[in-house]
Design a protein around this motif. Structure first.
Motif, mmCIF file in Angstrom:
data_model
loop_
_atom_site.group_PDB
_atom_site.id
_atom_site.type_symbol
_atom_site.label_atom_id
_atom_site.label_comp_id
_atom_site.label_asym_id
_atom_site.label_seq_id
_atom_site.Cartn_x
_atom_site.Cartn_y
_atom_site.Cartn_z
ATOM 1 N N UNK A 238 43.722 40.335 61.466
ATOM 2 C CA UNK A 238 42.283 40.585 61.559
ATOM 3 C C UNK A 238 41.645 40.224 60.219
ATOM 4 N N UNK A 239 40.330 40.089 60.228
ATOM 5 C CA UNK A 239 39.604 39.799 58.990
ATOM 6 C C UNK A 239 39.558 41.062 58.130
ATOM 7 N N UNK A 240 39.873 40.913 56.859
ATOM 8 C CA UNK A 240 39.708 41.994 55.893
ATOM 9 C C UNK A 240 38.365 41.849 55.176
ATOM 10 N N UNK A 241 37.941 40.606 55.018
ATOM 11 C CA UNK A 241 36.624 40.313 54.449
ATOM 12 C C UNK A 241 36.307 38.850 54.669
ATOM 13 N N UNK A 242 35.037 38.531 54.616
ATOM 14 C CA UNK A 242 34.604 37.142 54.732
ATOM 15 C C UNK A 242 33.254 36.998 54.033
ATOM 16 N N UNK A 243 33.069 35.847 53.433
ATOM 17 C CA UNK A 243 31.848 35.562 52.684
ATOM 18 C C UNK A 243 31.327 34.206 53.133
ATOM 19 N N UNK A 244 30.050 34.144 53.488
ATOM 20 C CA UNK A 244 29.481 32.885 53.990
ATOM 21 C C UNK A 244 28.377 32.395 53.061
ATOM 22 N N UNK A 245 28.313 31.092 52.936
ATOM 23 C CA UNK A 245 27.220 30.427 52.226
ATOM 24 C C UNK A 245 26.567 29.471 53.216
ATOM 25 N N UNK A 246 25.289 29.735 53.512
ATOM 26 C CA UNK A 246 24.523 28.857 54.392
ATOM 27 C C UNK A 246 23.941 27.738 53.526
#
Length: 123
Positions: A65-73
């Motif tokens: 499973x995801x523990x964390x995620x960071x997105x840049x648009x």
């Protein structure tokens, strides 16, 4: 796992490629995915990236499973655009993994995601 993912299937996400540590998936932006500015709501872009990340980190023998995620648009997308996400494993160690996901419309990069996974016991 993808066959049981009702959220992704309800949005029309298609699995294009799956191999150890990598995945590609696509989705077409519909009228219901556009916000008040006339651009794709960021949550839908992230959902495609997150689904593709999940496919890549679950491509091994252990459930993850995801523990964390960071997105840049980087660029907006619009109704009718076909978004394609590509996830690649950068590292796996212990119960952890690091994955990069690139979301594109054609050749143009519209978002970048860095995700960290954690393996879990299967139910």
């Amino acid at each position: 796992m993808f066959d049981a993912d009702l959220a992704s299937s309800a949005l029309g996400i298609e699995l294009l490629e799956l191999d150890d540590g990598l995945a590609r998936a696509a989705m077409t932006v519909t009228e219901r995915m556009v916000n008040g500015h006339g651009i794709t709501h960021g949550g839908f872009v992230f959902l495609l990236a997150d689904t593709t990340f999940a496919l890549a980190c679950n491509s091994h023998d252990a459930a993850a499973v995801a523990a964390r995620a960071d997105i840049r648009y980087l660029r907006p997308t619009h109704q009718g655009d076909r978004l394609t996400a590509s996830a690649v494993e950068r590292a796996r160690f212990g119960r952890n993994g690091i994955y990069d996901v690139t979301v594109r419309v054609g050749d143009e990069v519209v978002a970048e995601v860095r995700g960290e996974s954690r393996t879990i016991g299967r139910p």
